[in-house]
Design a protein around this motif. Structure first.
Motif: not given
Length: 412
Positions: A67-80, A171-183
């Motif tokens: 909630q404080k820093d919106k870090d993409i790596r801070k996740v709910v790992s088991d949403p189920g 930037q993706a969760r693993d540090g790679s580049v997230a890139a795409s064309m969206l409609t």
């Protein structure tokens, strides 16, 4: 005591015109308080409900620190596992999953930084009203399809419409580049400026692939049947979550913690209303004070005769207080009845405020506002009027206690 009641009731009608005007003043104050409090509290309920149903929900489950820093790596790992807990809670009506990332969206002419959120279209439609505020194009169809819906202000800034394409870069969760064309499949107008200007929604499957989430999410958003269910549901869900064996602690946030500005705005508006109501009650109190001071002055010789005949000062004071209570009671009954009838009418038919739809939407309100009659709104305002009226009547009543029989009988 019975004869005192009869005398007090008879006395208030000795000067019929003055008594009727006093009763009308009390009735108007009670009527206005019942209606305005019902309208005020009803609009607050609408504001909270509409604001929360747009995006926030009543509860959100997030990893500690997200909630404080919106870090993409801070996740709910088991949403189920979280979903199983929510399904077991009677205080939770429904829930959905979201994943978020700050990214760049580019059209042919412009580039803007936005919050890209991955949502489950079907679940999101059950939890929020985003599906119903699509103003152009269509809602997300679901699956991994590179579709996106954006706010109308963001669409204006990017100069895109339904059917146009945008480039996403982040930037993706693993540090790679997230890139795409969206409609762009749809453009929504939620009425919340920040959301309409800076949020793009894509499907959760597309987000998972682009940002390498591996099934994790950032938020589990839940709604409750009523606002009163939020705090108990929050405590129960938090207790159940503390028993999960996860890598990172999960915390449950309620809507007051997520958007404190909404509650603060309501409190400011409510106390502003209280100041107005108190001014009105004070005006009524002076009307009562004038009525009973005049009664004491006009009936001074009468009081002197009564005292000479053996009526005690205490009984005389009691008679005056009974008169004030009768006046207030008649006015309160009339005011409460009128206020309740008017409130019930507008509660059924609503108050249409034409030409103010944009302003109302910016506050998360519908174009049709409805007061909400309750025991709180029926009792609280008139109770204050009665208390202030009774206290005001004490002064002339106590003044009568100081009368001396001989001096009172010779008063002009």
């Amino acid at each position: 005591m019975g004869i005192d009641l009869k005398i007090a009731w008879r006395n208030i009608w000795r000067n019929r015109r003055r008594s009727i005007l006093t009763i009308l003043a009390i009735a108007f104050a009670c009527l206005l308080l019942v209606f305005m409090l019902s309208f005020q509290l009803g609009s607050y309920a609408d504001m909270i409900r509409f604001s929360l149903r747009i995006h926030t929900g009543h509860l959100q489950i997030k990893a500690d620190g997200y909630q404080k820093d919106k870090d993409i790596r801070k996740v709910v790992s088991d949403p189920g596992a979280v979903a199983e807990i929510l399904q077991a809670q009677p205080g939770v009506a429904d829930y959905t999953f979201r994943a978020n990332a700050f990214s760049l969206l580019s059209s042919h002419d412009r580039t803007y930084g936005v919050m890209v959120s991955g949502i489950d279209p079907q679940r999101e439609a059950r939890v929020t009203t985003i599906k119903h505020v699509i103003r152009q194009g269509a809602y997300l169809s679901g699956g991994d399809n590179n579709e996106a819906i954006i706010g109308n202000l963001l669409a204006e800034n990017l100069k895109v419409g339904a059917g146009d394409e945008m480039v996403l870069l982040g930037q993706a969760r693993d540090g790679s580049v997230a890139a795409s064309m969206l409609t762009v499949t749809g453009i929504f107008s939620s009425g919340q400026t920040d959301m309409d200007r800076s949020v793009a929604l894509i499907t959760l499957d597309t987000f998972d692939r682009l940002y390498f989430m591996r099934g994790a999410v950032h938020e589990v958003v839940a709604v409750c049947p009523a606002l009163g269910d939020v705090k108990p549901a929050q405590a129960a869900v938090q207790k159940a979550l503390d028993g999960l064996k996860t890598r990172r602690h999960l915390r449950v946030w309620n809507w007051q913690e997520l958007i404190p500005g909404l509650l603060q705005g309501i409190k400011i508006d409510f106390f502003s209303g209280i100041i107005f109501y108190m001014i009105m009650v004070i005006v009524v109190a002076f009307s009562i004070l004038n009525t009973f001071l005049m009664a004491v002055f006009e009936r001074t010789r009468e009081f002197g005769v009564l005292l000479a005949l053996g009526v005690t000062h205490g009984r005389l004071t009691r008679l005056l207080l009974l008169e004030s209570s009768f006046l207030c009671a008649v006015g309160m009954v009339a005011g409460i009845t009128g206020g309740a009838l008017i409130t019930l009418y507008f509660q059924q038919n609503g108050i249409h405020i034409s030409g103010a739809s944009e302003i109302l939407k910016s506050y998360g309100l519908p174009e049709v506002l409805r007061p909400r009659l309750s025991w709180v709104t029926i009792i609280s305002g008139p109770a204050v009027v009665f208390a202030v009226t009774f206290l005001t009547a004490l002064y002339p009543a106590l003044r009568a206690r100081k009368l001396k029989p001989a001096a009172a009988m010779h008063a002009a």
